[in-house]
Design a protein around this motif. Sequence first.
Motif, PDB file in Angstrom:
ATOM      1  N   PRO A  88      91.087 -29.510  17.746  1.00 27.86           N
ATOM      2  CA  PRO A  88      92.125 -29.371  16.720  1.00 27.86           C
ATOM      3  C   PRO A  88      92.052 -28.072  15.907  1.00 27.86           C
ATOM      4  N   ALA A  89      90.870 -27.582  15.604  1.00 30.39           N
ATOM      5  CA  ALA A  89      90.762 -26.333  14.840  1.00 30.39           C
ATOM      6  C   ALA A  89      91.273 -25.153  15.665  1.00 30.39           C
ATOM      7  N   TYR A  90      90.948 -25.129  16.938  1.00 31.63           N
ATOM      8  CA  TYR A  90      91.436 -24.077  17.839  1.00 31.63           C
ATOM      9  C   TYR A  90      92.957 -24.136  17.944  1.00 31.63           C
ATOM     10  N   GLN A  91      93.488 -25.346  18.076  1.00 28.47           N
ATOM     11  CA  GLN A  91      94.935 -25.517  18.161  1.00 28.47           C
ATOM     12  C   GLN A  91      95.625 -25.081  16.868  1.00 28.47           C
ATOM     13  N   GLU A  92      94.976 -25.324  15.744  1.00 32.38           N
ATOM     14  CA  GLU A  92      95.542 -24.888  14.459  1.00 32.38           C
ATOM     15  C   GLU A  92      95.561 -23.365  14.374  1.00 32.38           C
ATOM     16  N   ILE A  93      94.555 -22.705  14.927  1.00 32.69           N
ATOM     17  CA  ILE A  93      94.550 -21.239  14.966  1.00 32.69           C
ATOM     18  C   ILE A  93      95.726 -20.752  15.808  1.00 32.69           C
ATOM     19  N   ILE A  94      95.964 -21.383  16.935  1.00 33.82           N
ATOM     20  CA  ILE A  94      97.119 -21.026  17.765  1.00 33.82           C
ATOM     21  C   ILE A  94      98.404 -21.216  16.969  1.00 33.82           C
ATOM     22  N   ASN A  95      98.487 -22.279  16.198  1.00 35.56           N
ATOM     23  CA  ASN A  95      99.685 -22.564  15.409  1.00 35.56           C
ATOM     24  C   ASN A  95      99.949 -21.525  14.323  1.00 35.56           C
ATOM     25  N   TYR A 120      96.673 -15.677  24.847  1.00 35.75           N
ATOM     26  CA  TYR A 120      97.765 -15.841  25.810  1.00 35.75           C
ATOM     27  C   TYR A 120      98.884 -16.716  25.229  1.00 35.75           C
ATOM     28  N   LYS A 121      98.522 -17.854  24.629  1.00 38.58           N
ATOM     29  CA  LYS A 121      99.528 -18.761  24.080  1.00 38.58           C
ATOM     30  C   LYS A 121     100.328 -18.103  22.959  1.00 38.58           C
ATOM     31  N   ILE A 122      99.660 -17.311  22.138  1.00 35.68           N
ATOM     32  CA  ILE A 122     100.347 -16.682  21.011  1.00 35.68           C
ATOM     33  C   ILE A 122     101.199 -15.498  21.464  1.00 35.68           C
ATOM     34  N   THR A 123     100.640 -14.661  22.340  1.00 38.83           N
ATOM     35  CA  THR A 123     101.323 -13.413  22.705  1.00 38.83           C
ATOM     36  C   THR A 123     102.233 -13.550  23.915  1.00 38.83           C
ATOM     37  N   GLU A 140      89.220  -6.151  28.160  1.00 41.06           N
ATOM     38  CA  GLU A 140      90.635  -5.933  28.481  1.00 41.06           C
ATOM     39  C   GLU A 140      91.543  -6.409  27.351  1.00 41.06           C
ATOM     40  N   TRP A 141      91.207  -7.531  26.715  1.00 37.11           N
ATOM     41  CA  TRP A 141      91.977  -7.985  25.555  1.00 37.11           C
ATOM     42  C   TRP A 141      91.817  -7.016  24.388  1.00 37.11           C
ATOM     43  N   LEU A 142      90.601  -6.535  24.187  1.00 44.90           N
ATOM     44  CA  LEU A 142      90.381  -5.591  23.087  1.00 44.90           C
ATOM     45  C   LEU A 142      91.147  -4.292  23.316  1.00 44.90           C
ATOM     46  N   GLN A 143      91.169  -3.825  24.550  1.00 43.39           N
ATOM     47  CA  GLN A 143      91.938  -2.613  24.858  1.00 43.39           C
ATOM     48  C   GLN A 143      93.428  -2.857  24.638  1.00 43.39           C
ATOM     49  N   TRP A 144      93.908  -4.025  25.037  1.00 43.79           N
ATOM     50  CA  TRP A 144      95.296  -4.396  24.799  1.00 43.79           C
ATOM     51  C   TRP A 144      95.606  -4.354  23.307  1.00 43.79           C
ATOM     52  N   GLY A 145      94.701  -4.940  22.492  1.00 40.14           N
ATOM     53  CA  GLY A 145      94.893  -4.943  21.044  1.00 40.14           C
ATOM     54  C   GLY A 145      94.914  -3.552  20.450  1.00 40.14           C
ATOM     55  N   LYS A 146      94.056  -2.663  20.961  1.00 37.40           N
ATOM     56  CA  LYS A 146      94.032  -1.273  20.493  1.00 37.40           C
ATOM     57  C   LYS A 146      95.318  -0.562  20.890  1.00 37.40           C
ATOM     58  N   ASP A 147      95.762  -0.789  22.116  1.00 33.10           N
ATOM     59  CA  ASP A 147      97.011  -0.176  22.583  1.00 33.10           C
ATOM     60  C   ASP A 147      98.217  -0.617  21.745  1.00 33.10           C
ATOM     61  N   LYS A 148      98.184  -1.844  21.250  1.00 32.67           N
ATOM     62  CA  LYS A 148      99.276  -2.389  20.447  1.00 32.67           C
ATOM     63  C   LYS A 148      99.103  -2.085  18.949  1.00 32.67           C
TER      64      LYS A 148
END
Length: 151
Positions: A88-95, A120-123, A140-148
């Motif tokens: 539930p805490a993870y799902q709340e973060i997604i929310n 993935y669910k958020i973006t 790869e996620w960190l590079q994506w975040g830097k690129d954005k």
Amino acid sequence: MTQQIGFRHEAVFLRSIAENIHFTKTKVPFLVKNIWVMDTSQKTAEHNNSSTKNISGGNLVKKFDALTSIWREETACFSSITKIIKHPAYQEIINIGAEAVPLILNDLEKEPDHWFYALYKITGTNPVSPDSNFEQAAQEWLQWGKDKGLI
């Protein structure tokens, strides 16, 4: 007086964002060791109308940190990724939505963890190549975040 029974993580979260709610700890023998009881007659209009989308920056960080702490503590012994991401805490973060992405990426940079599904669910995107291992996926996620411009 109306009362609701919730799990410990819900009580901790609610206590951190709504100071006007009063909690009492109750022991129920043979059923559950600790149940938190919330006196809903003490709710304020502010709490009743609050939503994740209206949280200010400082409160968002506190909420994210509290949820992350609960999630890690309560899933530390899980071997199932499905159980970890269904918590539930993870799902709340997604929310929380897009506002959580920079916080997740910063956390991923400090301490790699199972954030890929939430990202993935958020973006709605997945910059990870199919043959990546865990560390490569984090990079790869960190590079994506830097690129954005998110971190």
